[in-house]
Design a protein around this motif. Sequence first.
Motif, PDB file in Angstrom:
ATOM      1  N   VAL A  72     -22.481  12.145   5.466  1.00  0.00           N
ATOM      2  CA  VAL A  72     -22.228  11.511   6.755  1.00  0.00           C
ATOM      3  C   VAL A  72     -22.901  12.290   7.875  1.00  0.00           C
ATOM      4  O   VAL A  72     -22.626  13.474   8.074  1.00  0.00           O
ATOM      5  N   TRP A  73     -23.765  11.599   8.616  1.00  0.00           N
ATOM      6  CA  TRP A  73     -24.370  12.145   9.837  1.00  0.00           C
ATOM      7  C   TRP A  73     -23.780  11.334  10.989  1.00  0.00           C
ATOM      8  O   TRP A  73     -24.244  10.243  11.299  1.00  0.00           O
ATOM      9  N   LEU A  74     -22.746  11.873  11.597  1.00  0.00           N
ATOM     10  CA  LEU A  74     -21.993  11.098  12.579  1.00  0.00           C
ATOM     11  C   LEU A  74     -21.383  12.023  13.630  1.00  0.00           C
ATOM     12  O   LEU A  74     -20.230  12.437  13.521  1.00  0.00           O
ATOM     13  N   PRO A  75     -22.156  12.402  14.643  1.00  0.00           N
ATOM     14  CA  PRO A  75     -21.586  13.230  15.710  1.00  0.00           C
ATOM     15  C   PRO A  75     -20.422  12.499  16.384  1.00  0.00           C
ATOM     16  O   PRO A  75     -20.593  11.402  16.923  1.00  0.00           O
ATOM     17  N   LEU A 122     -20.756   8.678  20.130  1.00  0.00           N
ATOM     18  CA  LEU A 122     -21.586   8.113  21.192  1.00  0.00           C
ATOM     19  C   LEU A 122     -23.054   7.930  20.838  1.00  0.00           C
ATOM     20  O   LEU A 122     -23.860   7.636  21.719  1.00  0.00           O
ATOM     21  N   CYS A 123     -23.430   8.086  19.572  1.00  0.00           N
ATOM     22  CA  CYS A 123     -24.820   7.851  19.212  1.00  0.00           C
ATOM     23  C   CYS A 123     -25.187   6.374  19.409  1.00  0.00           C
ATOM     24  O   CYS A 123     -24.337   5.481  19.331  1.00  0.00           O
ATOM     25  N   ALA A 124     -26.467   6.114  19.673  1.00  0.00           N
ATOM     26  CA  ALA A 124     -26.947   4.756  19.880  1.00  0.00           C
ATOM     27  C   ALA A 124     -28.386   4.660  19.349  1.00  0.00           C
ATOM     28  O   ALA A 124     -29.078   5.671  19.254  1.00  0.00           O
ATOM     29  N   PRO A 125     -28.873   3.488  19.019  1.00  0.00           N
ATOM     30  CA  PRO A 125     -28.145   2.210  18.988  1.00  0.00           C
ATOM     31  C   PRO A 125     -27.197   2.089  17.799  1.00  0.00           C
ATOM     32  O   PRO A 125     -26.287   1.280  17.832  1.00  0.00           O
ATOM     33  N   LEU A 126     -27.419   2.884  16.749  1.00  0.00           N
ATOM     34  CA  LEU A 126     -26.472   2.910  15.644  1.00  0.00           C
ATOM     35  C   LEU A 126     -25.543   4.102  15.785  1.00  0.00           C
ATOM     36  O   LEU A 126     -25.897   5.124  16.369  1.00  0.00           O
ATOM     37  N   THR A 127     -24.346   3.976  15.247  1.00  0.00           N
ATOM     38  CA  THR A 127     -23.322   4.997  15.428  1.00  0.00           C
ATOM     39  C   THR A 127     -23.534   6.207  14.544  1.00  0.00           C
ATOM     40  O   THR A 127     -23.151   7.324  14.900  1.00  0.00           O
ATOM     41  N   ARG A 156     -32.291   5.313  13.517  1.00  0.00           N
ATOM     42  CA  ARG A 156     -31.999   4.688  14.810  1.00  0.00           C
ATOM     43  C   ARG A 156     -30.717   5.268  15.398  1.00  0.00           C
ATOM     44  O   ARG A 156     -29.920   4.571  15.997  1.00  0.00           O
ATOM     45  N   ILE A 157     -30.573   6.568  15.223  1.00  0.00           N
ATOM     46  CA  ILE A 157     -29.394   7.271  15.728  1.00  0.00           C
ATOM     47  C   ILE A 157     -29.862   8.274  16.773  1.00  0.00           C
ATOM     48  O   ILE A 157     -30.544   9.244  16.455  1.00  0.00           O
ATOM     49  N   VAL A 158     -29.509   8.038  18.003  1.00  0.00           N
ATOM     50  CA  VAL A 158     -29.904   8.933  19.091  1.00  0.00           C
ATOM     51  C   VAL A 158     -28.633   9.525  19.686  1.00  0.00           C
ATOM     52  O   VAL A 158     -27.825   8.805  20.296  1.00  0.00           O
ATOM     53  N   PRO A 159     -28.415  10.838  19.522  1.00  0.00           N
ATOM     54  CA  PRO A 159     -27.197  11.445  20.072  1.00  0.00           C
ATOM     55  C   PRO A 159     -27.265  11.528  21.584  1.00  0.00           C
ATOM     56  O   PRO A 159     -28.348  11.592  22.175  1.00  0.00           O
ATOM     57  N   PRO A 160     -26.120  11.523  22.243  1.00  0.00           N
ATOM     58  CA  PRO A 160     -26.097  11.618  23.703  1.00  0.00           C
ATOM     59  C   PRO A 160     -26.439  13.024  24.160  1.00  0.00           C
ATOM     60  O   PRO A 160     -26.293  13.987  23.395  1.00  0.00           O
ATOM     61  N   PRO A 161     -26.887  13.182  25.401  1.00  0.00           N
ATOM     62  CA  PRO A 161     -27.140  14.529  25.913  1.00  0.00           C
ATOM     63  C   PRO A 161     -25.830  15.274  26.152  1.00  0.00           C
ATOM     64  O   PRO A 161     -24.760  14.680  26.215  1.00  0.00           O
ATOM     65  N   GLY A 162     -25.940  16.583  26.293  1.00  0.00           N
ATOM     66  CA  GLY A 162     -24.755  17.391  26.597  1.00  0.00           C
ATOM     67  C   GLY A 162     -24.246  18.146  25.393  1.00  0.00           C
ATOM     68  O   GLY A 162     -24.558  17.836  24.253  1.00  0.00           O
ATOM     69  N   LEU A 163     -23.418  19.141  25.653  1.00  0.00           N
ATOM     70  CA  LEU A 163     -22.868  19.976  24.592  1.00  0.00           C
ATOM     71  C   LEU A 163     -21.752  19.256  23.861  1.00  0.00           C
ATOM     72  O   LEU A 163     -21.031  18.443  24.419  1.00  0.00           O
ATOM     73  N   ARG A 164     -21.625  19.583  22.596  1.00  0.00           N
ATOM     74  CA  ARG A 164     -20.581  18.966  21.789  1.00  0.00           C
ATOM     75  C   ARG A 164     -20.101  19.999  20.762  1.00  0.00           C
ATOM     76  O   ARG A 164     -20.912  20.622  20.093  1.00  0.00           O
ATOM     77  N   GLY A 165     -18.817  20.166  20.654  1.00  0.00           N
ATOM     78  CA  GLY A 165     -18.284  21.058  19.640  1.00  0.00           C
ATOM     79  C   GLY A 165     -18.223  20.355  18.298  1.00  0.00           C
ATOM     80  O   GLY A 165     -17.828  19.187  18.215  1.00  0.00           O
ATOM     81  N   GLY A 166     -18.627  21.040  17.240  1.00  0.00           N
ATOM     82  CA  GLY A 166     -18.609  20.461  15.908  1.00  0.00           C
ATOM     83  C   GLY A 166     -17.215  20.403  15.320  1.00  0.00           C
ATOM     84  O   GLY A 166     -16.214  20.717  15.981  1.00  0.00           O
TER      85      GLY A 166
END
Length: 338
Positions: A132-135, A147-152, A252-262
């Motif tokens: 699974v690649w799903l931030p 919040l990834c786009a256009p696919l989750t 087609r997965i583009v993560p949103p900008p900004g920091l994110r804790g894993g």
Amino acid sequence: MRYIIIGAGAIGATLGGRLAESGGDVVLVARGAHAAALKADGLHLTTADGTRVHRLPVVEAPAELGGLRPDDVLLLAVKTQHAAAALDVWGAAEVAGGGTAAQRLPVVCAQNGVESERLALRRFDRVYGACVWLPSTFLEPGAVSALCAPLTGMVHLGRYPRGTDRVVRRIAEDLGGAGFEAPVVEDVMAWKYDKLLTNLANAVQATTGPEPHPAKALLVARAVAEARAAFAAAGVVPVGEAERAAAARETRIVPPPGLRGGSSWQSLRRGTGSVEADYLNGEISLLGRLHGVPTPVNDTLRHAANIFARESLPPGSMSVEDLTALADEAAARGRAVS
């Protein structure tokens, strides 16, 4: 098919919510305050399209469903340290028409690391791996964001230990219709071992914070180098650079900008009392001990992350300099012993 999402956290709730949005039959399994919030107020799932509230069936144990159906798929999304207990409980659940879930139903392991499939195969006749690649983020009961786009997200799927079949192709079709890339692959564990390399950073992020820093990148690179040496000694072959690069180009997965804790950082933030370091960095430690490969950096990262979880230390409260010094001391001890 009905999807029983065992562990409706960041990954499970996102998969379940998106499947429900596309018309799927979904049951969420959760516990404690999160289960109470889901039952009372629904799942608040935020994606790139906005926030939606999903009022789905929520249970804490199989008995609350009144029996499982022959068309159920168990999607295991608890952290690996909780997998054996969940597999025991749900594997023993009776299925309409006779037999238990372990005998009759497929279970899909959607955790980081590579241990859950082995745990499942001891109990279940049919086991599938999901890389699974799903931030996604889960910090408050009842609320998850992805919040990834256009696919989750992207989920590589295959039978364990290898192969494909009609069931996994149907699951991939359902996930594809729910906003995910869902390639069906012959050797899903090659993808999971490859992702394990990226997850070795989770302990660094959990203990020293998610902010990028050259010293953190260097420490992670050392952990990955140990892992590759352990893989080579153990005969483990992750997917190659070319295959990974091709998947990255086509995604087609583009993560949103900004920091994110894993996921490990989030576990510490929620005060769960445990992290999955034993099955991430600890997998490298295990392979190293089995095959005579020193793994002092991964040993240190596993140990530090577990101390943070047990003692409820604030995530990110250790300096990367102190963490690196501990890894250097472990490496020096190993050289002295050898």
